[in-house]
Enzyme design. Structure first.
Site, PDB file in Angstrom:
ATOM      1  N   HIS A  25      96.046  32.403  65.850  1.00  0.00           N
ATOM      2  CA  HIS A  25      96.634  32.209  67.181  1.00  0.00           C
ATOM      3  C   HIS A  25      96.634  33.504  67.970  1.00  0.00           C
ATOM      4  O   HIS A  25      96.477  33.522  69.179  1.00  0.00           O
ATOM      5  CB  HIS A  25      98.076  31.718  67.041  1.00  0.00           C
ATOM      6  CG  HIS A  25      98.148  30.305  66.614  1.00  0.00           C
ATOM      7  ND1 HIS A  25      99.124  29.824  65.795  1.00  0.00           N
ATOM      8  CD2 HIS A  25      97.341  29.256  66.889  1.00  0.00           C
ATOM      9  CE1 HIS A  25      98.924  28.538  65.589  1.00  0.00           C
ATOM     10  NE2 HIS A  25      97.848  28.178  66.233  1.00  0.00           N
ATOM     11  N   ASP A  53      74.227  24.201  65.183  1.00  0.00           N
ATOM     12  CA  ASP A  53      74.021  23.414  63.973  1.00  0.00           C
ATOM     13  C   ASP A  53      72.544  23.155  63.711  1.00  0.00           C
ATOM     14  O   ASP A  53      72.095  23.209  62.574  1.00  0.00           O
ATOM     15  CB  ASP A  53      74.777  22.080  64.078  1.00  0.00           C
ATOM     16  CG  ASP A  53      76.239  22.249  63.734  1.00  0.00           C
ATOM     17  OD1 ASP A  53      76.535  22.938  62.748  1.00  0.00           O
ATOM     18  OD2 ASP A  53      77.091  21.725  64.473  1.00  0.00           O
ATOM     19  N   CYS A  65      73.764  23.023  74.644  1.00  0.00           N
ATOM     20  CA  CYS A  65      75.093  23.642  74.686  1.00  0.00           C
ATOM     21  C   CYS A  65      75.317  24.586  73.517  1.00  0.00           C
ATOM     22  O   CYS A  65      76.414  25.102  73.334  1.00  0.00           O
ATOM     23  CB  CYS A  65      76.176  22.567  74.746  1.00  0.00           C
ATOM     24  SG  CYS A  65      76.088  21.419  73.363  1.00  0.00           S
ATOM     25  N   GLU A 114      71.652  17.814  67.072  1.00  0.00           N
ATOM     26  CA  GLU A 114      71.933  19.026  66.308  1.00  0.00           C
ATOM     27  C   GLU A 114      71.597  18.877  64.828  1.00  0.00           C
ATOM     28  O   GLU A 114      71.911  19.719  64.015  1.00  0.00           O
ATOM     29  CB  GLU A 114      73.392  19.460  66.498  1.00  0.00           C
ATOM     30  CG  GLU A 114      74.414  18.360  66.326  1.00  0.00           C
ATOM     31  CD  GLU A 114      75.845  18.799  66.668  1.00  0.00           C
ATOM     32  OE1 GLU A 114      76.105  20.005  66.755  1.00  0.00           O
ATOM     33  OE2 GLU A 114      76.701  17.918  66.833  1.00  0.00           O
TER      34      GLU A 114
HETATM   35  C1  PEP Z   1      76.228  23.302  68.306  1.00  0.00           C
HETATM   36  O1  PEP Z   1      76.207  22.904  67.133  1.00  0.00           O
HETATM   37  O2  PEP Z   1      75.306  23.947  68.837  1.00  0.00           O
HETATM   38  C2  PEP Z   1      77.399  23.030  69.161  1.00  0.00           C
HETATM   39  C3  PEP Z   1      77.399  23.338  70.421  1.00  0.00           C
HETATM   40  O3  PEP Z   1      78.495  22.497  68.568  1.00  0.00           O
HETATM   41  P1  PEP Z   1      79.533  23.322  67.662  1.00  0.00           P
HETATM   42  O4  PEP Z   1      79.230  24.786  67.817  1.00  0.00           O
HETATM   43  O5  PEP Z   1      80.868  22.955  68.173  1.00  0.00           O
HETATM   44  O6  PEP Z   1      79.240  22.805  66.291  1.00  0.00           O
HETATM   45 MG    MG Z   2      77.613  21.434  66.425  1.00  0.00          MG
END
Ligand code: PEP
Ligand code: MG
Length: 602
Positions: free
Chosen positions: A195, A461, A508, A437
């Site tokens: 935290h 991932d 992302c 992913e």
């Molecule tokens: C990813 O796997 O690229 C992703 C954006 O999700 P996370 O990092 O939350 O697993």
């Molecule tokens: Mg992911």
């Protein structure tokens, strides 16, 4: 005698550079005397204990109130865990039982019971539960101060701007730091998920944790450099180190000011090819940073943080309010709400999910949600209800194949049916996407594309699964290569499949925020990049400095190369040509990192 400069490496948890004098904050346990009591003293001791619990509760509620005003309700809720400790029947009963049995003063008995609790928590092999022992320590210190009448030292009255050094800092210490005076902090222990680290990032205070015994080596008032970008602390910096850090800080400020001009501009290439440049968030309050850095919407809202740091599940209403608030703030841009991605490195202690040998390959994300429909449906209902704002999209994580996607869509259809029956309004046309992913999803993207409105590639991932490299294992970090030809081929395959099916495709994963990689991704034809908010200005600058035809050519060339190093070199070469200022900044950072390594090993 002149003291020599020394540098220490820790974990960077909050970025930025701070140069200043050290304030040593003694957060150690107070010593408590052990005093025998008589049978008749027992009711008095129990009453003192109850009074201290009430006073502590009042203190914490007061802190919550202050944080709600200073930050927001979300952060204030972190202290619900503290309140729960105060209300823990088992703990209170154990103190009273031992008080009656051992017949020692209540502060001594209380401290013994707390020590036992903390030991149990710290031995558990779970980051989240380990962190809970610091909540218990924090509360117990307050209770002890209320029992002994000693006043607790706090950080709001520093004499000047200073860098706080401590063995550990509690979330309440951190949350109440006066931003004007505390310009950074360093601690001996800690992790990125504590935290305290979360608070530091939200308050934008540079911080380095995990520095072993540094707080006991430092002297009050000595000058240090805190480098929150690289996780380094330099004690007694030489004149030249000081000068170069000051120079770097200045350069960053000048460069950031230049980038700030781009805030309201679009991510459009010199020859007019425009993509959406959005940002990732974990909590509704991150929206502030999204807007400040000029991102056009939220490309990934990681909702699992909403479930963390609490001992119950969020209600439909809580979900709804959070999504509604985010949607309102980013309007007219979009927000992509990702459904719960639990598992991997994100656990909920209270759900009693069995421990797994390979949690990243285990019962996580959509796999979990499709079995725990009670949890999944609550979130889907809330997302749908909030979708009346017309700028909310929904996205499933960890889709591995068609069956899973069809099943998820069926559940969504059921939930829509329930809402319709109840007469609850929602946007029936809400766009639904799948994260790509997992390599199996990338390889069957053409099939999946027929069942969704968009894809978002999760490279964090995708890289770990396609290269078989654990994304959180620092020992094999050098093998985690975003520019690996296999990764680029998978990305290209997903983009082609999406466009073939007439749907849009974004990214992302963290790769989207890497300046050199972004050039390749743009050239490969991604329609959207979603990065951390602070990476947005740099990526926007790069996109606005290049012709689309040039990055398309780059993408074609790198797809024919056979090694990650070659691919990276090609992209960096183009980056050097189009954004020399940016590359200079990155090169200087890399140089300093190497120099520090040499100093340490030399
Ligand atoms: C990813 O796997 O690229 C992703 C954006 O999700 P996370 O990092 O939350 O697993
Ligand atoms: Mg992911």
């Amino acid at each position: 005698m002149k003291t020599k400069e020394k540098s220490y490496k820790g974990i960077a948890v909050s970025p930025g550079i701070a140069i200043g004098k050290v304030f040593i904050f003694d957060s150690s346990e107070d010593s408590v005397v052990q005093r025998p009591i008589s049978e008749e003293d027992l009711p008095k001791e129990i009453a003192r204990f109850e009074d201290a619990l009430i006073a502590t509760r009042r203190e914490i509620l007061n802190i919550q109130r202050q944080i709600s005003q200073k930050l927001d309700v979300e952060h204030a809720q972190i202290f619900n865990a503290h309140l729960m400790v105060l209300e823990d029947r088992a703990l209170i009963e154990e103190v009273i039982k031992r008080l009656e049995k051992d017949q020692y003063n209540v502060e001594y008995v209380f401290q013994q019971v707390i020590k036992k609790y903390c030991e149990i928590f710290s031995q558990i092999n779970d980051e989240y539960l380990k962190e809970r022992s610091s909540d218990i320590r924090d509360v117990s210190r307050r209770v002890l101060h209320n029992l002994t009448g000693k006043k607790r030292e706090d950080l709001v009255h520093l004499p000047e701007e200073m860098i706080v050094a401590a063995y550990d800092l509690s979330p309440s210490d951190t949350a109440l730091m006066h931003k004007e005076r505390v310009i950074g902090f360093v601690t001996d222990i800690g992790s990125k998920t504590s935290h305290t680290a979360i608070m530091a990032r939200s308050l934008e205070i540079p911080a380095v944790v995990g520095l072993h015994d540094l707080s006991s080596r430092l002297k009050m008032g000595e000058t240090i450099i805190l480098d929150g970008n690289r996780g380094v602390v330099i004690v007694n910096p030489s004149k030249s180190t000081l000068a170069s850090y000051k120079q770097e800080r200045q350069k960053v400020v000048v460069f950031e000011n230049k980038l700030a001009v781009l805030k309201d501009l679009t991510a459009k290439t010199l020859d007019g090819h425009e993509i959406t440049l959005s940002a990732n968030i974990e909590m509704p309050e991150d929206i502030h940073s999204v807007l400040e850095h000029g991102a056009h919407g939220v490309g990934l809202y990681r909702t699992e943080f909403f479930y963390m740091n609490r001992s119950d599940l969020p209600t439909e209403e809580e979900h709804f309010k959070a999504y509604q608030e985010v949607a309102k703030k980013v309007w007219p841009h979009d927000v992509i709400v990702r459904t719960l991605d639990l598992g991997g490195d994100k656990f909920l202690s209270h759900l009693e999910i069995p421990r797994e040998m390979n949690p990243f390959l285990g019962w996580r994300a959509i796999r979990f949600c499709l079995e725990r429909l009670d949890i999944f449906k609550v979130q889907l209902r809330a997302i749908l209800r909030a979708s009346t704002s017309r700028n909310i999209k929904l996205m499933y994580p960890m889709i591995s194949g068609l069956d899973e996607l069809i099943r998820a869509n069926e559940v969504l259809k059921d939930v829509k049916g329930e809402l319709k029956k109840e007469g609850v309004p929602f946007n029936d046309q809400v766009e639904v996407g799948a994260m790509i992913e997992i390599p199996s999803a990338a390889l069957t993207a053409d099939v999946l594309a027929k069942h969704v409105d968009f894809f978002s590639i999760g490279t964090n991932d995708l890289i770990q699964y396609s290269l078989a490299v654990d994304r959180v294992n620092e020992k094999i970090a050098h093998l985690y290569q975003p520019a690996h030809p296999a990764v680029l081929r998978l990305i290209q395959m997903v983009i082609e499949a999406a466009h073939e099916a007439d749907i849009w495709v974004g990214m992302c994963g963290e790769m989207a925020g890497d300046p050199a990689m972004a050039l390749i991704l743009l050239g490969l034809g991604l329609d959207e990049l979603s990065t951390s908010p602070s990476a947005v200005p740099e990526i926007k600058k790069i996109i606005r400095s290049v012709h689309f035809s040039v990055v398309q050519q780059l993408a074609r060339e790198v797809l024919s190369l056979t090694s990650a190093q070659e691919i990276e070199r090609k992209a960096v070469k183009l980056l050097t040509e189009i954004a020399p200022e940016l590359i200079m900044l990155h090169q200087e950072r890399a140089k300093r990192r190497k120099a520090l390594k040499r100093k340490k090993t030399g």
